[in-house]
Design a protein around this motif. Structure first.
Motif, PDB file in Angstrom:
ATOM      1  N   ARG A   1       0.835  -1.205   0.000  1.00 52.73           N
ATOM      2  CA  ARG A   1       0.000   0.000   0.000  1.00 52.73           C
ATOM      3  C   ARG A   1       0.873   1.259   0.000  1.00 52.73           C
ATOM      4  O   ARG A   1       0.540   2.252  -0.630  1.00 52.73           O
ATOM      5  CB  ARG A   1      -0.915  -0.007   1.228  1.00 52.73           C
ATOM      6  N   ALA A   2       2.033   1.198   0.651  1.00 57.13           N
ATOM      7  CA  ALA A   2       2.924   2.351   0.757  1.00 57.13           C
ATOM      8  C   ALA A   2       3.973   2.415  -0.354  1.00 57.13           C
ATOM      9  O   ALA A   2       4.640   3.425  -0.514  1.00 57.13           O
ATOM     10  CB  ALA A   2       3.634   2.324   2.114  1.00 57.13           C
ATOM     11  N   ALA A   3       4.112   1.352  -1.131  1.00 53.54           N
ATOM     12  CA  ALA A   3       5.190   1.267  -2.121  1.00 53.54           C
ATOM     13  C   ALA A   3       5.028   2.254  -3.265  1.00 53.54           C
ATOM     14  O   ALA A   3       3.919   2.525  -3.718  1.00 53.54           O
ATOM     15  CB  ALA A   3       5.253  -0.155  -2.688  1.00 53.54           C
ATOM     16  N   THR A   4       6.159   2.765  -3.724  1.00 52.80           N
ATOM     17  CA  THR A   4       6.183   3.602  -4.920  1.00 52.80           C
ATOM     18  C   THR A   4       6.888   2.883  -6.074  1.00 52.80           C
ATOM     19  O   THR A   4       6.749   3.288  -7.220  1.00 52.80           O
ATOM     20  CB  THR A   4       6.905   4.933  -4.644  1.00 52.80           C
ATOM     21  N   HIS A   5       7.650   1.833  -5.754  1.00 52.79           N
ATOM     22  CA  HIS A   5       8.353   1.010  -6.736  1.00 52.79           C
ATOM     23  C   HIS A   5       8.122  -0.449  -6.362  1.00 52.79           C
ATOM     24  O   HIS A   5       8.012  -0.778  -5.183  1.00 52.79           O
ATOM     25  CB  HIS A   5       9.863   1.281  -6.705  1.00 52.79           C
ATOM     26  N   GLY A   6       8.072  -1.336  -7.370  1.00 46.87           N
ATOM     27  CA  GLY A   6       7.921  -2.737  -7.032  1.00 46.87           C
ATOM     28  C   GLY A   6       7.704  -3.638  -8.227  1.00 46.87           C
ATOM     29  O   GLY A   6       7.488  -3.177  -9.349  1.00 46.87           O
ATOM     30  N   ASP A   7       7.756  -4.924  -7.948  1.00 50.89           N
ATOM     31  CA  ASP A   7       7.553  -5.947  -8.963  1.00 50.89           C
ATOM     32  C   ASP A   7       6.072  -6.326  -9.034  1.00 50.89           C
ATOM     33  O   ASP A   7       5.218  -5.655  -8.453  1.00 50.89           O
ATOM     34  CB  ASP A   7       8.435  -7.165  -8.659  1.00 50.89           C
ATOM     35  N   CYS A   8       5.775  -7.408  -9.741  1.00 44.93           N
ATOM     36  CA  CYS A   8       4.373  -7.811  -9.917  1.00 44.93           C
ATOM     37  C   CYS A   8       3.706  -8.195  -8.593  1.00 44.93           C
ATOM     38  O   CYS A   8       2.500  -7.990  -8.434  1.00 44.93           O
ATOM     39  CB  CYS A   8       4.272  -8.951 -10.933  1.00 44.93           C
ATOM     40  N   THR A   9       4.477  -8.728  -7.648  1.00 49.18           N
ATOM     41  CA  THR A   9       3.902  -9.047  -6.337  1.00 49.18           C
ATOM     42  C   THR A   9       3.457  -7.771  -5.646  1.00 49.18           C
ATOM     43  O   THR A   9       2.365  -7.708  -5.067  1.00 49.18           O
ATOM     44  CB  THR A   9       4.910  -9.820  -5.472  1.00 49.18           C
ATOM     45  N   THR A  10       4.273  -6.738  -5.724  1.00 53.74           N
ATOM     46  CA  THR A  10       3.916  -5.448  -5.130  1.00 53.74           C
ATOM     47  C   THR A  10       2.640  -4.910  -5.765  1.00 53.74           C
ATOM     48  O   THR A  10       1.723  -4.472  -5.057  1.00 53.74           O
ATOM     49  CB  THR A  10       5.066  -4.441  -5.314  1.00 53.74           C
ATOM     50  N   HIS A  11       2.564  -4.968  -7.088  1.00 51.84           N
ATOM     51  CA  HIS A  11       1.359  -4.496  -7.785  1.00 51.84           C
ATOM     52  C   HIS A  11       0.129  -5.301  -7.354  1.00 51.84           C
ATOM     53  O   HIS A  11      -0.931  -4.725  -7.075  1.00 51.84           O
ATOM     54  CB  HIS A  11       1.545  -4.613  -9.302  1.00 51.84           C
ATOM     55  N   ALA A  12       0.250  -6.618  -7.326  1.00 55.88           N
ATOM     56  CA  ALA A  12      -0.890  -7.477  -6.977  1.00 55.88           C
ATOM     57  C   ALA A  12      -1.342  -7.248  -5.540  1.00 55.88           C
ATOM     58  O   ALA A  12      -2.548  -7.199  -5.256  1.00 55.88           O
ATOM     59  CB  ALA A  12      -0.546  -8.940  -7.213  1.00 55.88           C
ATOM     60  N   LEU A  13      -0.390  -7.108  -4.625  1.00 49.91           N
ATOM     61  CA  LEU A  13      -0.760  -6.871  -3.230  1.00 49.91           C
ATOM     62  C   LEU A  13      -1.366  -5.485  -3.033  1.00 49.91           C
ATOM     63  O   LEU A  13      -2.307  -5.310  -2.258  1.00 49.91           O
ATOM     64  CB  LEU A  13       0.445  -7.060  -2.313  1.00 49.91           C
ATOM     65  N   ARG A  14      -0.825  -4.493  -3.727  1.00 52.58           N
ATOM     66  CA  ARG A  14      -1.410  -3.149  -3.620  1.00 52.58           C
ATOM     67  C   ARG A  14      -2.843  -3.158  -4.144  1.00 52.58           C
ATOM     68  O   ARG A  14      -3.749  -2.581  -3.530  1.00 52.58           O
ATOM     69  CB  ARG A  14      -0.567  -2.130  -4.377  1.00 52.58           C
ATOM     70  N   PHE A  15      -3.065  -3.806  -5.290  1.00 56.18           N
ATOM     71  CA  PHE A  15      -4.421  -3.912  -5.824  1.00 56.18           C
ATOM     72  C   PHE A  15      -5.324  -4.608  -4.808  1.00 56.18           C
ATOM     73  O   PHE A  15      -6.441  -4.160  -4.547  1.00 56.18           O
ATOM     74  CB  PHE A  15      -4.426  -4.668  -7.157  1.00 56.18           C
ATOM     75  N   ALA A  16      -4.845  -5.707  -4.221  1.00 56.16           N
ATOM     76  CA  ALA A  16      -5.650  -6.452  -3.244  1.00 56.16           C
ATOM     77  C   ALA A  16      -6.008  -5.587  -2.043  1.00 56.16           C
ATOM     78  O   ALA A  16      -7.154  -5.601  -1.575  1.00 56.16           O
ATOM     79  CB  ALA A  16      -4.897  -7.708  -2.796  1.00 56.16           C
ATOM     80  N   ALA A  17      -5.039  -4.830  -1.542  1.00 51.94           N
ATOM     81  CA  ALA A  17      -5.286  -3.975  -0.381  1.00 51.94           C
ATOM     82  C   ALA A  17      -6.303  -2.880  -0.694  1.00 51.94           C
ATOM     83  O   ALA A  17      -7.251  -2.660   0.069  1.00 51.94           O
ATOM     84  CB  ALA A  17      -3.970  -3.351   0.089  1.00 51.94           C
ATOM     85  N   LEU A  18      -6.121  -2.211  -1.827  1.00 59.40           N
ATOM     86  CA  LEU A  18      -7.020  -1.115  -2.183  1.00 59.40           C
ATOM     87  C   LEU A  18      -8.412  -1.616  -2.558  1.00 59.40           C
ATOM     88  O   LEU A  18      -9.418  -0.960  -2.243  1.00 59.40           O
ATOM     89  CB  LEU A  18      -6.406  -0.291  -3.315  1.00 59.40           C
ATOM     90  N   ALA A  19      -8.480  -2.776  -3.211  1.00 59.84           N
ATOM     91  CA  ALA A  19      -9.789  -3.354  -3.544  1.00 59.84           C
ATOM     92  C   ALA A  19     -10.546  -3.721  -2.267  1.00 59.84           C
ATOM     93  O   ALA A  19     -11.742  -3.452  -2.148  1.00 59.84           O
ATOM     94  CB  ALA A  19      -9.614  -4.572  -4.448  1.00 59.84           C
ATOM     95  N   ALA A  20      -9.840  -4.332  -1.315  1.00 59.82           N
ATOM     96  CA  ALA A  20     -10.481  -4.709  -0.055  1.00 59.82           C
ATOM     97  C   ALA A  20     -11.022  -3.478   0.673  1.00 59.82           C
ATOM     98  O   ALA A  20     -12.118  -3.518   1.236  1.00 59.82           O
ATOM     99  CB  ALA A  20      -9.493  -5.468   0.831  1.00 59.82           C
ATOM    100  N   GLU A  21     -10.263  -2.376   0.646  1.00 55.86           N
ATOM    101  CA  GLU A  21     -10.728  -1.133   1.272  1.00 55.86           C
ATOM    102  C   GLU A  21     -12.023  -0.629   0.636  1.00 55.86           C
ATOM    103  O   GLU A  21     -12.816   0.049   1.279  1.00 55.86           O
ATOM    104  CB  GLU A  21      -9.665  -0.041   1.144  1.00 55.86           C
ATOM    105  N   ARG A  22     -12.234  -0.978  -0.637  1.00 54.55           N
ATOM    106  CA  ARG A  22     -13.424  -0.544  -1.373  1.00 54.55           C
ATOM    107  C   ARG A  22     -14.530  -1.594  -1.352  1.00 54.55           C
ATOM    108  O   ARG A  22     -15.545  -1.457  -2.032  1.00 54.55           O
ATOM    109  CB  ARG A  22     -13.037  -0.207  -2.813  1.00 54.55           C
ATOM    110  N   GLY A  23     -14.312  -2.679  -0.604  1.00 54.11           N
ATOM    111  CA  GLY A  23     -15.327  -3.721  -0.489  1.00 54.11           C
ATOM    112  C   GLY A  23     -15.406  -4.646  -1.698  1.00 54.11           C
ATOM    113  O   GLY A  23     -16.427  -5.298  -1.912  1.00 54.11           O
ATOM    114  N   ILE A  24     -14.335  -4.708  -2.480  1.00 58.51           N
ATOM    115  CA  ILE A  24     -14.299  -5.590  -3.652  1.00 58.51           C
ATOM    116  C   ILE A  24     -13.551  -6.857  -3.270  1.00 58.51           C
ATOM    117  O   ILE A  24     -12.359  -6.803  -2.948  1.00 58.51           O
ATOM    118  CB  ILE A  24     -13.595  -4.903  -4.838  1.00 58.51           C
ATOM    119  N   PRO A  25     -14.212  -8.017  -3.274  1.00 59.07           N
ATOM    120  CA  PRO A  25     -13.509  -9.267  -2.987  1.00 59.07           C
ATOM    121  C   PRO A  25     -12.430  -9.530  -4.044  1.00 59.07           C
ATOM    122  O   PRO A  25     -12.645  -9.302  -5.240  1.00 59.07           O
ATOM    123  CB  PRO A  25     -14.613 -10.330  -3.057  1.00 59.07           C
ATOM    124  N   VAL A  26     -11.277  -9.981  -3.575  1.00 56.13           N
ATOM    125  CA  VAL A  26     -10.148 -10.184  -4.481  1.00 56.13           C
ATOM    126  C   VAL A  26      -9.286 -11.349  -4.014  1.00 56.13           C
ATOM    127  O   VAL A  26      -9.217 -11.639  -2.817  1.00 56.13           O
ATOM    128  CB  VAL A  26      -9.325  -8.877  -4.597  1.00 56.13           C
TER     129      VAL A  26
END
Length: 135
Positions: free
Chosen positions: A36-61
């Motif tokens: 969630r705090a990362a500004t640089h990262g690999d595909c794991t970083t992207h996938a985890l950031r998406f998962a965190a932000l989706a969960a905050e919006r109530g989107i199951p992921v």
């Protein structure tokens, strides 16, 4: 369960994550908080950031561990499945794709905990090395 259509939210979120996280193969977040705090990262970083932000919006992921076709090679990769309200949609936030391009081969669908990531990687990639060539 079925619910309101969240496809537009998912598409926008995938693009936002791709724009917000600069690709860097040498940086990998292994927790939702770090991603969630990362500004640089690999595909794991992207996938985890998406998962965190989706969960905050109530989107199951879910997170998916697998391979992405890159020319004539298959490369290790992580992406997401997001619930639109009617179906699961493959989302590749590294590339800002929702739906994801048809170049993905999922090997494990799992949660976003560090233990889930490690177990999926060990199961899916053991013996493959960094890249697997297509025959």
């Amino acid at each position: 369960p079925p619910g309101p259509d969240r496809t537009a939210d998912i598409v926008a979120l995938a693009r936002a994550v791709a724009d917000d996280v600069v690709d860097h193969l040498g940086v990998s977040a292994t927790t939702l908080a770090a991603a969630r705090a990362a500004t640089h990262g690999d595909c794991t970083t992207h996938a985890l950031r998406f998962a965190a932000l989706a969960a905050e919006r109530g989107i199951p992921v879910h997170v998916v561990t697998g391979l992405r076709r890159d020319g004539d090679a298959l490369v290790r990769h992580r992406w997401n499945l997001a619930w639109t309200g009617a179906r699961w949609l493959a989302v590749d936030p590294t590339w800002g794709e929702a739906p994801a391009a048809p170049v993905l081969v999922g090997l494990a669908v799992h949660g976003a905990r560090a233990a889930d990531l490690a177990a999926a990687a060990a199961t899916a990639f053991e013996g493959l090395g960094g890249r697997a060539r297509l025959e």
